[in-house]
Design a protein around this motif. Structure first.
Motif, PDB file in Angstrom:
ATOM      1  N   ALA A  44       9.277  -8.625  -8.158  1.00  0.00           N
ATOM      2  CA  ALA A  44      10.940  -9.396  -7.531  1.00  0.00           C
ATOM      3  C   ALA A  44      11.469  -8.524  -6.392  1.00  0.00           C
ATOM      4  CB  ALA A  44      11.337  -9.471  -8.525  1.00  0.00           C
ATOM      5  N   ALA A  45      10.998  -7.565  -6.478  1.00  0.00           N
ATOM      6  CA  ALA A  45      11.592  -6.948  -5.024  1.00  0.00           C
ATOM      7  C   ALA A  45      10.274  -6.762  -3.984  1.00  0.00           C
ATOM      8  CB  ALA A  45      11.587  -5.919  -5.272  1.00  0.00           C
TER       9      ALA A  45
ATOM     10  N   ILE B  17      14.251 -11.610   2.186  1.00  0.00           N
ATOM     11  CA  ILE B  17      15.670 -11.539   2.711  1.00  0.00           C
ATOM     12  C   ILE B  17      15.338 -11.206   5.073  1.00  0.00           C
ATOM     13  CG2 ILE B  17      17.165  -9.416   3.131  1.00  0.00           C
ATOM     14  CD1 ILE B  17      17.226  -9.569  -0.169  1.00  0.00           C
ATOM     15  N   CYS B  18      14.301 -10.052   4.482  1.00  0.00           N
ATOM     16  CA  CYS B  18      13.667  -9.762   6.304  1.00  0.00           C
ATOM     17  C   CYS B  18      13.439 -11.353   6.391  1.00  0.00           C
ATOM     18  CB  CYS B  18      12.462  -9.023   6.317  1.00  0.00           C
ATOM     19  SG  CYS B  18      13.239  -7.660   5.330  1.00  0.00           S
ATOM     20  N   ILE B  19      12.495 -12.766   6.372  1.00  0.00           N
ATOM     21  CA  ILE B  19      12.412 -12.847   7.220  1.00  0.00           C
ATOM     22  C   ILE B  19      13.249 -14.458   7.838  1.00  0.00           C
ATOM     23  CG2 ILE B  19      11.485 -14.645   5.144  1.00  0.00           C
ATOM     24  CD1 ILE B  19       9.258 -13.995   7.916  1.00  0.00           C
ATOM     25  N   ALA B  20      14.056 -14.185   6.317  1.00  0.00           N
ATOM     26  CA  ALA B  20      15.826 -15.223   6.497  1.00  0.00           C
ATOM     27  C   ALA B  20      16.122 -14.419   7.730  1.00  0.00           C
ATOM     28  CB  ALA B  20      16.256 -15.470   5.142  1.00  0.00           C
TER      29      ALA B  20
ATOM     30  N   THR C  91       9.954 -20.524   3.129  1.00  0.00           N
ATOM     31  CA  THR C  91       8.327 -21.182   2.683  1.00  0.00           C
ATOM     32  C   THR C  91       7.114 -20.170   2.902  1.00  0.00           C
ATOM     33  OG1 THR C  91      10.310 -22.264   2.033  1.00  0.00           O
ATOM     34  CG2 THR C  91       8.465 -22.451   0.706  1.00  0.00           C
ATOM     35  N   ALA C  92       6.743 -20.681   4.197  1.00  0.00           N
ATOM     36  CA  ALA C  92       5.742 -20.528   4.524  1.00  0.00           C
ATOM     37  C   ALA C  92       4.804 -19.654   4.296  1.00  0.00           C
ATOM     38  CB  ALA C  92       5.757 -21.667   6.072  1.00  0.00           C
ATOM     39  N   HIS C  93       6.020 -18.713   5.227  1.00  0.00           N
ATOM     40  CA  HIS C  93       5.782 -17.482   5.425  1.00  0.00           C
ATOM     41  C   HIS C  93       5.332 -16.469   3.696  1.00  0.00           C
ATOM     42  CE1 HIS C  93       5.208 -14.424   8.442  1.00  0.00           C
ATOM     43  NE2 HIS C  93       6.161 -15.669   9.161  1.00  0.00           N
ATOM     44  N   LEU C  94       6.459 -17.460   2.798  1.00  0.00           N
ATOM     45  CA  LEU C  94       6.261 -16.522   1.456  1.00  0.00           C
ATOM     46  C   LEU C  94       4.630 -17.025   0.856  1.00  0.00           C
ATOM     47  CD1 LEU C  94       9.334 -17.209  -0.394  1.00  0.00           C
ATOM     48  CD2 LEU C  94       8.796 -14.987   0.042  1.00  0.00           C
TER      49      LEU C  94
ATOM     50  N   LEU D 155       9.103  -4.850   3.604  1.00  0.00           N
ATOM     51  CA  LEU D 155       9.481  -4.157   4.658  1.00  0.00           C
ATOM     52  C   LEU D 155       8.413  -3.641   5.116  1.00  0.00           C
ATOM     53  CD1 LEU D 155      12.775  -1.970   4.094  1.00  0.00           C
ATOM     54  CD2 LEU D 155      12.753  -3.608   4.548  1.00  0.00           C
ATOM     55  N   LEU D 156       7.045  -3.498   4.583  1.00  0.00           N
ATOM     56  CA  LEU D 156       6.142  -3.159   5.239  1.00  0.00           C
ATOM     57  C   LEU D 156       5.611  -4.520   5.145  1.00  0.00           C
ATOM     58  CD1 LEU D 156       4.119   0.000   3.706  1.00  0.00           C
ATOM     59  CD2 LEU D 156       5.369  -0.180   5.739  1.00  0.00           C
TER      60      LEU D 156
END
Lengths: 277, 317
Positions: free
Chosen positions: B203-204, B211-214, B230-233, B268-269
């Motif tokens: 989850a984290a 959040i970062c990609i948004a 969504t594509a990135h996820l 983040l990484l």
């Protein structure tokens, strides 16, 4: 043994800078992408080491103790500059592939280490031989690492490609340097241990505790054998003496109930481990 | 009082979970992704999975046998490593490279550091990175429907458009196990249901990354582009990494707070390594970020270790 020969042997085998002292790791890991690079770096360092040992040993009574490190560095730097220019003039390819690492020999810890621990305390001739030994030891180390990395990572030996071999690229990258160094050191330590075991236990007497603590490998494990958990069995025919109590000093452990007269192997090891602590 | 109480030394709290049981759960959870991979990439994916599992188990057995250690192949952990490694490889990889990777995972990463429970990084991921560094070309050639294609993330980075639904279902190019986010989520749900993994790390991880990609999507002028996010996820093995790799017991923190920190760090990484703003870098970054995270686990644990009662409490005025 002759002192000078002993110095050379000491540098190459007993106190090999790469595999035993683990000194000079920066060039060891960085330039050993091929055997030729390792050889070039090793020989350059050898020449500088011999010259600096000679110079420092000759000047050892003149250099004031308080400024000895700067003085050593000036001497080493002078020879490094000479070698650097010579390589640039006569071996430009090698000079290019070694890059800045030739200049970095100035702060090579093998050279400063030998100056500090040997050349500054000993006469000129043994110091020169010490430099020869250490330098050759370093050269052997670098060339060996370079050879393995080039073989696995580029599929070549001294630049001659092996046909039909798919190179495993990681070995010419930095992780490969660490892997190869670690495996070579592990292999040499393993061999050294074996040799030591053999040399130490040339006597034919079995220690009666158990085979694992004995290390006398000449019996091939046939004389004593711990069968199951209770008894000592001699397979050769002789019944061995019961474990002598004065050899294994068993610490008193009232908390641990003794189930049997003869202890099991595990218990003995446990107790010996405690004794060591 | 005729009943005799049994007195024994600690640990007193016992649980019937065993290593074998947990590993079997993980294998079951990986099956949907494996089946989707075989469905997508055909028989070669199936063969690669078998080769990886067999060589992992064989190298574990061989190492332990010849080093005269207790042979632990029956705990199934080598099977999990092999399966995870296979799911991280492209189906078109030559079999002998997969064998080499399996040997690297088991012998160098796991056994040389002391076997199960002692490895400092995830064996399957370390082997994937070993193969990626050694054989860059075969490891980044992805064939889908007999056509060599770029992965969705690479397409996205190059400025192209991707079909998000196909990415979610898994009919895109990629490694065997990473393409189908749906199958991976089913596996993740099973693991959560069986309480094999803790929700905190995935989850984290996924939360931070989202959040970062948004923020990036808004900052780069796309607006809150749901398809892009969504594509990135779904792409680049994020789901596989977050659910199955980052939650590896040995290489993740054991404290609750530490797990949150670890997950945030991985998010983040991954965002930094994927760096969608920089077309020159690789599009994927999950493997390397989890390996980096693995290395930081001891530090995280040191700072999040719970304090014993009575020690180091906050001072009250």
């Amino acid at each position: 043994m002759n002192r000078n020969v002993e110095r050379i042997r000491n540098g190459i085998v007993t106190e090999n800078p790469t595999f035993v002292q683990i000194l000079g790791m920066c060039p060891t890991l960085a330039v050993t992408t091929s055997a030729v690079n390792g050889l070039g770096m090793g020989l350059s360092t050898t020449v500088i080491l011999i010259m600096s040992n000679l110079m420092i040993s000759a000047l050892r009574n003149v250099i004031p103790n308080r400024v000895r490190i700067p003085a050593y560095i000036v001497i080493v730097a002078a020879f490094v500059t000479i070698i650097d220019f010579l390589l640039q003039a006569f071996l430009p390819d090698l000079s290019e592939s070694l890059g800045g690492y030739i200049k970095l020999i100035v702060v090579n810890c093998i050279i400063l280490g030998r100056a500090e621990s040997y050349a500054s305390k000993n006469p000129v001739v043994p110091s020169v031989f010490d430099g020869v030994g250490m330098g050759l030891g370093f050269t052997v180390g670098l060339t060996a690492i370079g050879l393995v990395r080039e073989l696995l990572g580029a599929g070549a030996v001294f630049g001659f490609a092996i046909p039909g071999y798919q190179p495993v690229g990681i070995f010419v990258l930095s992780p490969g340097a660490f892997l190869v160094l670690a495996f070579l050191i592990a292999f040499l330590n393993y061999r050294k241990q074996k040799k030591k075991q053999k040399a130490e236990l040339s006597d034919t007497v079995c220690r009666t505790e158990d085979c694992r603590h004995c290390g006398n490998t000449s019996c091939g494990g046939r004389f004593f054998d711990f069968d199951g958990e209770t008894d000592v069995v001699g397979r050769v025919g002789q019944k061995p003496a019961a474990p002598e109590t004065d050899r294994v000093q068993k610490p008193e452990q009232p908390a641990e109930p003794k189930t049997d007269q003869v202890q099991t192997v595990e218990e003995q090891q446990e107790q010996e481990g405690q004794k060591d602590e | 009082m005729t009943e005799l109480k049994k007195i024994s030394s600690s640990p007193h709290v016992r649980h019937e979970d065993s290593t074998t049981g947990i590993m079997l759960d993980v294998i079951i959870a990986l099956l949907p992704a494996a089946i989707m991979g075989i469905y997508n990439f055909g028989i070669s994916a199936f063969i690669l999975i078998l080769v990886c599992i067999a060589s992992c188990v064989a190298s574990e057995w061989a190492f332990q046998y010849f080093m005269k250690r207790r042979v632990t192949i029956s705990d199934c952990s080598a099977i999990v490593t092999g399966l995870l490694l296979a799911l991280n490889l492209p189906a078109s990889l030559p079999w002998w490279m997969a064998v080499l990777g399996s040997v690297f995972a088991i012998v160098l990463v796991k056994q040389l550091f002391g076997g199960i429970g002692q490895n400092f990084m995830n064996p399957a991921l370390a082997a994937r990175c070993f193969l990626l560094l050694s054989f860059a070309k075969p490891m980044t050639t992805f064939v889908y429907d007999a056509v060599t294609t770029a992965t969705p993330l690479a397409v996205l980075k190059a400025g192209g458009q991707v079909d998000v639904l196909r990415m979610f279902m898994g009919s895109t190019a990629g490694t065997i196990g990473e393409t189908s986010a749906a199958a991976l989520l089913i596996g993740g749900a099973y693991l959560l249901f069986r309480r094999v993994i803790d929700i905190r790390i995935p989850a984290a991880y996924i939360g931070t990354f989202t959040i970062c990609i948004a923020i990036y999507a808004m900052a780069s002028g796309r607006g809150l582009d749901i398809a892009f996010i969504t594509a990135h996820l779904c792409g680049g093995g994020l789901m596989l990494g977050a659910i199955f790799m980052a939650t590896d017991y040995v290489t993740s923190p054991i404290t609750a707070k530490g797990r949150l920190i670890y997950g945030v760090l991985l998010g983040l990484l991954t965002f930094i390594l994927r760096s969608p703003w920089n077309p020159a870098t690789a599009a994927e970054g999950v493997s390397y970020s989890i390996l980096c995270g693995n290395l930081l686990v001891p530090v995280i644990e040191r700072f999040t270790a719970p304090k014993a009662f009575g020690k180091g409490a906050e001072k009250h005025e």
